[in-house]
Design an enzyme around this catalytic site. Structure first.
Site, mmCIF file in Angstrom:
data_model
loop_
_atom_site.group_PDB
_atom_site.id
_atom_site.type_symbol
_atom_site.label_atom_id
_atom_site.label_comp_id
_atom_site.label_asym_id
_atom_site.label_seq_id
_atom_site.Cartn_x
_atom_site.Cartn_y
_atom_site.Cartn_z
ATOM 1 C CG ASP A 50 39.335 42.221 45.099
ATOM 2 O OD1 ASP A 50 39.651 40.981 44.536
ATOM 3 O OD2 ASP A 50 39.435 43.236 44.228
ATOM 4 C CG ASP A 66 40.042 39.713 39.168
ATOM 5 O OD1 ASP A 66 40.306 40.775 38.731
ATOM 6 O OD2 ASP A 66 40.108 39.776 40.577
#
Length: 221
Positions: free
Chosen positions: A35, A175
């Site tokens: 991320d 996710d």
């Protein structure tokens, strides 16, 4: 279609980082989910150029890069990506998604588009044939440990239906609270890349055992 596991490195054990990487390799993990947060698109900061370069030196596992950043066209230039990496940007953050896709492909790398929970799947239609992956966020972007937003499950089904018509080889990634229970539901609805974090792989139990458990959940559905 094959099913792939992409552990979220943000949720790993930072005191034993190299041990995490070794465990990924020993378990034949498919991708490492990274991320990238700029503090603008989401109210949090995470990872940067040096970290991505370090991972490339440390392992041959492809990186699954999730750009939670404003102006992705500009910020993509800050990084060095590999051809097997998937670089996913938010459609909500790009002024010209087609140009962003072309830029990622020119690196070269694989291109993906991410959708926030409230973003309509139909926004993908002009671009779905040009990309390799769609990331369906089942929680709000920016922080780990959130609960699944129930209506996002239907978006997985909608995206798979759209992909089957326009781009059958498209990977659909999920996710957000990808637990052992939820991952089975997501797999059944058409997801095939699973970003695993604190609700499954990194839940303080044995990592190797958790990998087997997660694989069993997504494969049997």
């Amino acid at each position: 279609m094959n099913k792939f596991i992409s552990p979220s490195i943000m949720c790993g054990d930072w005191a034993n980082f190299d041990k995490n990487i070794k465990s990924f390799e020993e378990n034949s993990i498919d991708y490492i989910h990274v991320d990238i947060m700029d503090g603008e698109f989401v109210p949090n900061f995470a990872f940067g150029t040096d970290f991505v370069s370090y991972l490339h030196k440390r392992t041959n596992i492809p990186l699954d890069i999730h750009l939670m950043v404003t102006n992705p066209n500009i910020k993509i230039d800050f990084f060095k990506f590999n051809p097997n990496d998937i670089v996913t940007f938010h459609i909500e953050a790009s002024h010209n998604p087609l140009n962003t896709i072309k830029k990622i492909h020119s690196i070269p790398a694989k291109a993906g588009i991410a959708l926030k929970p409230k973003t309509d799947v139909e926004t993908l239609i002009p671009y779905i044939e040009q990309i390799e992956l769609v990331l369906i966020l089942t929680v709000h972007p920016g922080f780990a440990g959130q609960k699944l937003i129930p209506y996002t499950l239907n978006k997985i089904k909608q995206t798979r239906k759209l992909a089957d018509y326009l781009n059958p080889n498209l990977l659909i990634e999920v996710d957000g609270n990808v637990s052992f229970e939820n991952s089975g539901k997501m797999s059944q609805l058409g997801a095939n890349v699973f970003v695993a974090g604190t609700s499954s792989l990194f839940n303080n139990a044995d990592f190797n055992t958790n990998v087997v458990k997660l694989r069993n959940s997504i494969i049997r559905n």
